[in-house]
Write a protein that holds these residues in place. Sequence first.
Motif, PDB file in Angstrom:
ATOM      1  N   TYR A 136       5.451  16.866  24.321  1.00  0.00           N
ATOM      2  CA  TYR A 136       4.765  18.158  24.203  1.00  0.00           C
ATOM      3  C   TYR A 136       3.666  18.106  23.151  1.00  0.00           C
ATOM      4  O   TYR A 136       2.590  18.694  23.315  1.00  0.00           O
ATOM      5  N   ARG A 137       3.936  17.372  22.072  1.00  0.00           N
ATOM      6  CA  ARG A 137       2.976  17.325  20.970  1.00  0.00           C
ATOM      7  C   ARG A 137       1.813  16.395  21.273  1.00  0.00           C
ATOM      8  O   ARG A 137       0.657  16.667  20.904  1.00  0.00           O
ATOM      9  N   GLN A 186      10.053  16.193  22.584  1.00  0.00           N
ATOM     10  CA  GLN A 186       9.189  16.926  21.652  1.00  0.00           C
ATOM     11  C   GLN A 186       7.862  16.191  21.441  1.00  0.00           C
ATOM     12  O   GLN A 186       6.802  16.815  21.345  1.00  0.00           O
TER      13      GLN A 186
END
Length: 225
Positions: free
Chosen positions: A115-116, A112
């Motif tokens: 992606y961020r 995650q």
Amino acid sequence: MDIDLLRKVPLFEGLGDDDLEAIGNVTIPRSFDRDQVIILAEEEGDALFIISQGEVKVSIVSEDGREVILSMLGDGAVFGELALLDGKPRSANVVATRDTQLYMVRRADFLQLLYRVPQIAVALLAELASRLRRTDRKIEGLALLDVTSRVSETLLQLAADQGRQTDDGIVLDSRPTHQQLANMSGTTRETVSRVLKRLEAQGYVSVEGRVITILREEHWKPEAT
């Protein structure tokens, strides 16, 4: 997790406070005693580790039981990222060589973060490329270099990773044991002892217990025997 520590981790260098806090919020503290196994080769891997304080060795064991040390990692180093990316089993063993404090990031949380914060992915690629180059140099050294050159190359790599600059040269405050140096250089403990004595006699290094200094060129005495 203290974001000041994360700022010192090359993988997260250049990130802003918000991104560092996001990483810190998903880390889990872990403690390992000296000689405790952290990762076993071939086991499932679902976490990345950041060394807060301490030292670990990354190694593989050959079919005949010989250990080959791939690297020694200290404060701020990251390991376990390969299995995190491809979901495959661990490729090496990792054992604490001193009492060690770690922070762990689970695979789902790390993906995650990628992606961020795409910068982490770029930094991770650079780190993987650097480790691949080191592996290539180690393989080349084992195949082509004589034992003195292999031990010297190992010391230079340790100095680049962990050394501190002084007026006399680069100091390794807690070098690996002779056996660990042997396992890193593809030789024996006795040979490492002989090579270090020769390098010290020629003025290339200074050894005081576990502290070794790679001396500046003006101290060398290559004509000595």
